[in-house]
Motif scaffolding. Structure first.
Motif, PDB file in Angstrom:
ATOM      1  N   GLN A 116       3.487   4.237  -1.884  1.00  0.00           N
ATOM      2  CA  GLN A 116       3.898   4.289  -3.145  1.00  0.00           C
ATOM      3  C   GLN A 116       5.298   4.296  -3.232  1.00  0.00           C
ATOM      4  O   GLN A 116       6.101   4.455  -2.327  1.00  0.00           O
ATOM      5  N   ARG A 160       1.144  -3.111  -6.939  1.00  0.00           N
ATOM      6  CA  ARG A 160      -0.383  -3.209  -7.329  1.00  0.00           C
ATOM      7  C   ARG A 160      -1.045  -2.758  -6.075  1.00  0.00           C
ATOM      8  O   ARG A 160      -0.752  -2.930  -4.937  1.00  0.00           O
ATOM      9  N   ASP A 161      -2.149  -2.098  -6.360  1.00  0.00           N
ATOM     10  CA  ASP A 161      -3.076  -1.390  -5.375  1.00  0.00           C
ATOM     11  C   ASP A 161      -2.405  -0.296  -4.595  1.00  0.00           C
ATOM     12  O   ASP A 161      -2.952   0.421  -3.655  1.00  0.00           O
ATOM     13  N   ALA A 162      -1.435   0.512  -5.522  1.00  0.00           N
ATOM     14  CA  ALA A 162      -0.875   1.725  -4.605  1.00  0.00           C
ATOM     15  C   ALA A 162      -0.481   2.600  -5.685  1.00  0.00           C
ATOM     16  O   ALA A 162      -0.100   2.130  -6.899  1.00  0.00           O
ATOM     17  N   GLY A 196       0.973  -1.279   0.046  1.00  0.00           N
ATOM     18  CA  GLY A 196      -0.131   0.285   0.032  1.00  0.00           C
ATOM     19  C   GLY A 196       0.660   1.186   0.113  1.00  0.00           C
ATOM     20  O   GLY A 196       0.328   2.264   0.245  1.00  0.00           O
ATOM     21  N   SER A 253     -10.042  -2.371  -7.237  1.00  0.00           N
ATOM     22  CA  SER A 253     -11.070  -1.430  -6.536  1.00  0.00           C
ATOM     23  C   SER A 253     -12.194  -2.334  -6.272  1.00  0.00           C
ATOM     24  O   SER A 253     -13.118  -1.981  -5.582  1.00  0.00           O
ATOM     25  N   ASP A 280       5.383   1.359  -8.078  1.00  0.00           N
ATOM     26  CA  ASP A 280       4.217   1.139  -7.130  1.00  0.00           C
ATOM     27  C   ASP A 280       3.827  -0.079  -7.226  1.00  0.00           C
ATOM     28  O   ASP A 280       3.590  -0.662  -8.146  1.00  0.00           O
ATOM     29  N   HIS A 334       0.087   4.804  -8.933  1.00  0.00           N
ATOM     30  CA  HIS A 334      -0.287   4.844 -10.300  1.00  0.00           C
ATOM     31  C   HIS A 334      -0.454   3.314 -10.992  1.00  0.00           C
ATOM     32  O   HIS A 334      -0.876   3.329 -12.203  1.00  0.00           O
ATOM     33  N   SER A 335      -0.153   2.282 -10.273  1.00  0.00           N
ATOM     34  CA  SER A 335      -0.334   0.929 -10.697  1.00  0.00           C
ATOM     35  C   SER A 335      -1.690   0.530 -10.787  1.00  0.00           C
ATOM     36  O   SER A 335      -2.624   1.095 -10.177  1.00  0.00           O
ATOM     37  N   THR A 336      -2.031  -0.749 -11.165  1.00  0.00           N
ATOM     38  CA  THR A 336      -3.427  -1.378 -11.134  1.00  0.00           C
ATOM     39  C   THR A 336      -3.704  -1.464  -9.824  1.00  0.00           C
ATOM     40  O   THR A 336      -3.249  -1.842  -8.928  1.00  0.00           O
ATOM     41  N   HIS A 337      -5.183  -0.777  -9.599  1.00  0.00           N
ATOM     42  CA  HIS A 337      -5.956  -0.917  -8.541  1.00  0.00           C
ATOM     43  C   HIS A 337      -7.089  -2.031  -8.499  1.00  0.00           C
ATOM     44  O   HIS A 337      -7.574  -1.961  -9.561  1.00  0.00           O
TER      45      HIS A 337
END
Length: 121
Positions: free
Chosen positions: A33, A58-60, A31, A67, A56, A62-65
Motif C-alpha cells: 500500500q 492495482r491489487d493493493a 502488493g 479478486s 496504491d 483501496h485501488s481496484t482488486h
C-alpha cells in the motif's frame, strides 16, 4: 485518500504539498500500500517545495482488486517465460506502468520525478 480513474481501473492516491509544485511520484512495491511511504517522509519532501503523490498499485489497498483472478503460480510463470510463451496473467508490469502514467494524466501532471521501492524501482 482520493480515487482517480486511470487505465481502466480505480487508483487510490494521496497528495502532499502545493498542487502547482514540481511533482514526485512515489511507487511502492507489488502488493504494498501507499502508506509504505510514511507520511513524515512525504511531508518532509513537501516542505522542501515538492508536490508528493503516493498511490496504491492495482491489487493493493483501496485501488481496484482483481479478486476474480487466482494468485499467480510463480513456477508456471517461470516455465512459460523460459519457453518463450507469454504467461496467462490478469495484468503485466506494462499495465502497472500505464497505471502510473494514467494517474498523472488524470491529475493533469505533464511530468514528474519517479521514485520507487522494490518492484517500483
Amino acid at each position: 485518500m482520493n480515487i482517480a480513474k486511470a487505465n481502466g481501473i480505480e487508483l487510490a492516491w494521496d497528495s502532499f504539498g502545493h498542487a502547482d509544485a514540481e511533482t514526485i511520484l512515489l511507487i511502492s512495491g507489488l502488493g504494498t500500500q501507499m502508506i509504505r511511504w510514511p507520511e513524515p517522509f512525504c511531508t518532509g519532501l513537501a516542505a522542501r517545495g515538492y508536490r508528493v503523490i503516493r498511490f496504491d498499485n492495482r491489487d493493493a489497498g483501496h485501488s481496484t482488486h482483481f479478486s476474480a483472478s487466482p494468485a499467480p503460480d510463480f513456477g508456471a510463470l517461470a516455465t512459460a517465460l523460459m519457453a518463450g510463451r507469454r504467461p496467462d496473467v490478469p495484468y503485466t508490469l506494462d499495465d502497472m506502468a500505464a497505471d502510473a502514467i494514467g494517474l498523472l494524466d488524470a491529475l493533469g501532471i505533464a511530468k514528474a520525478h519517479v521514485v520507487g521501492r522494490s518492484m517500483g524501482e
